[in-house]
Design an enzyme around this catalytic site. Structure first.
Site, mmCIF file in Angstrom:
data_model
loop_
_atom_site.group_PDB
_atom_site.id
_atom_site.type_symbol
_atom_site.label_atom_id
_atom_site.label_comp_id
_atom_site.label_asym_id
_atom_site.label_seq_id
_atom_site.Cartn_x
_atom_site.Cartn_y
_atom_site.Cartn_z
ATOM 1 C CG ASP A 26 -0.352 -17.754 -2.717
ATOM 2 O OD1 ASP A 26 0.011 -18.002 -1.550
ATOM 3 O OD2 ASP A 26 -0.108 -16.665 -3.286
ATOM 4 N N GLY A 27 0.468 -21.041 -1.243
ATOM 5 C CA GLY A 27 1.779 -21.606 -0.958
ATOM 6 C C GLY A 27 2.891 -20.578 -0.972
ATOM 7 C CG LEU B 113 4.505 -11.642 -1.544
ATOM 8 C CD1 LEU B 113 4.037 -12.565 -0.432
ATOM 9 C CD2 LEU B 113 4.378 -12.331 -2.894
ATOM 10 C CG HIS C 88 -1.973 -1.049 1.202
ATOM 11 N ND1 HIS C 88 -3.318 -0.768 1.337
ATOM 12 C CD2 HIS C 88 -1.898 -2.396 1.037
ATOM 13 C CE1 HIS C 88 -4.012 -1.889 1.278
ATOM 14 N NE2 HIS C 88 -3.166 -2.895 1.094
ATOM 15 C CG ASP D 173 -4.723 -9.842 -1.727
ATOM 16 O OD1 ASP D 173 -5.413 -8.827 -1.937
ATOM 17 O OD2 ASP D 173 -3.606 -9.798 -1.189
ATOM 18 N NE ARG E 36 9.712 -13.737 27.572
ATOM 19 C CZ ARG E 36 10.644 -14.452 26.955
ATOM 20 N NH1 ARG E 36 10.775 -14.336 25.636
ATOM 21 N NH2 ARG E 36 11.424 -15.272 27.612
ATOM 22 C CG HIS F 113 -2.163 -3.968 5.531
ATOM 23 N ND1 HIS F 113 -0.997 -3.955 4.798
ATOM 24 C CD2 HIS F 113 -3.075 -4.640 4.789
ATOM 25 C CE1 HIS F 113 -1.193 -4.586 3.661
ATOM 26 N NE2 HIS F 113 -2.455 -5.015 3.624
#
Length: 380
Positions: A246-247, A305, A140, A272, A226, A194
């Site tokens: 999608d791996g 990505l 973004h 996505d 923690r 996000h």
């Protein structure tokens, strides 16, 4: 033609499989799910096996058919994206706007409201941003990420009155519990994503009304010994969770562990997808940045990505063949579960519902799609 009868394949109706059953389509809707011994008169399409399932439901679709949902969106933009994904098996989608300007958001909301009842497959909108955490921007544009203000709230509340569903992905870093409560009380689905938030901050947002988490494990605080982070909250709290299967975005073993750990709420699949879905594009522009389509992934030039090169039928096959879940679970994750997450009357096969269906062969390859009772070409 009065009736179209689909038979020869086992039927998954959303909750369960039915053997030796047929689906009857009439005037664009499902008129019956009946044993083959009780078939009415009509045109019969007989499959050599495989599975008939509800049309798939995708709650995170950034683009398709060569176009992105952005600040230039029109009714035609949304129609193109919905048509591209229907051909890929997702007969109901929520076109998704990633972080952009206030003006772009208003343009997309207006286009979405215009699309209601006019664009087949349009189930509402998903606004992924701009109220995200600057520490977790992903792809973004950082310059557009900002806190939520009163004008944003009023814009969203007004838009929801004209939309069947509206998801807003935000971070506690840029939206208060009070703002989350106002959106949730108006029927807007608030999704956490996000975000670098702590487990306690995620809990507070969920208590205020957030009931979803966007693309689990990606662009969020991770599970630690923690500090459970947003991943820990997603797995332990009563929220529904989107997953990109999608791996590439999530390792198969991590998916297995997440499914074992998830005790409250349910996990659903999202594509996505970006502009290249249903097209032969090898690159495209995203907010002025070049996105490359290589080796089954979409990335910025720095390797980040940027969405996924994925369709929901591919995700279903990945979940069955690689992750090892049952076909019932994989199909539900792509149909009934996301539909229930937004309260949409789709994702199931039952009399009276729209004639939105898909057929998979025995190798979990998509072969046919029907939307509103009409056969479409399949390119998945």
């Amino acid at each position: 033609m009065d009736k179209l009868i689909l038979t020869g394949a086992r039927v998954f109706d959303g909750p369960a499989f039915h053997e030796n059953y047929a689906i009857v389509l009439e005037q664009g809707r499902i008129s019956a799910l009946c044993p083959i011994a009780e078939l009415p008169e009509g045109e019969v399409i007989e499959f050599p096996g495989g599975t008939l399932a509800p049309g798939l439901v995708d709650l995170q679709v950034n683009g398709g058919g060569g176009v992105m949902l952005d600040g230039h969106a029109t009714l035609e933009t949304i129609s193109s994206i919905c048509a591209a994904h229907a051909d890929l098996g997702a007969t109901t989608i929520l076109p998704t706007l990633i972080t952009d300007t206030r003006a772009a958001t208003q343009t997309v909301l207006a286009a979405g409201i215009a699309a209601v009842s006019r664009v087949p497959g349009f189930g509402g909108l998903h606004l992924e941003g701009p109220h995200l955490d600057p520490k977790r921007p992903g792809c973004h544009p950082p310059g557009c990420i900002r806190p939520m203000d009163e004008e944003d709230i009023e814009t969203l509340l007004e838009a929801k009155t004209g939309l069947p569903a509206l998801i807003v992905t935000l971070s506690p870093a840029n939206a208060t519990p009070e703002q989350i409560a106002r959106l949730s009380d108006a029927g807007i689905v608030v999704s956490l994503g996000h975000s670098d938030c702590s487990f306690a901050e995620a809990q507070e947002a969920i208590a205020a009304g957030a009931r979803m988490v966007t693309h689990l494990f990606n662009a969020m605080s991770q599970l630690g010994s923690r500090e459970p982070g947003l991943v820990g909250a997603a797995l332990s709290q009563p929220v529904s969770v989107g997953l990109i299967a999608d791996g590439i975005h999530v390792h198969p073993e991590t998916i297995r562990l997440a499914l074992e750990a998830k005790r409250q709420g349910e996990v659903f699949l999202v594509s996505d997808a970006m502009a290249c879905a249903g097209s032969d594009l090898t690159e495209f522009d995203l907010a002025g940045r070049r996105i490359l389509r290589r080796d089954g992934a979409l990335r910025l030039e720095d390797g980040t990505l940027a969405g996924a090169d994925l369709s929901l039928p591919q995700a279903v096959r990945f979940m069955i063949e690689t992750v090892g879940v049952s076909p019932e679970q994989a199909l539900a994750m792509a149909s009934r579960i996301p539909a229930e997450a937004i309260g949409a009357p789709v994702g199931r096969i039952a009399p009276g519902l729209a004639g939105d269906l898909v057929h998979f062969d025995d190798d979990w390859r998509l072969t046919e799609v029907w939307q509103g009772g009409q056969a479409k070409s399949s390119t998945a």
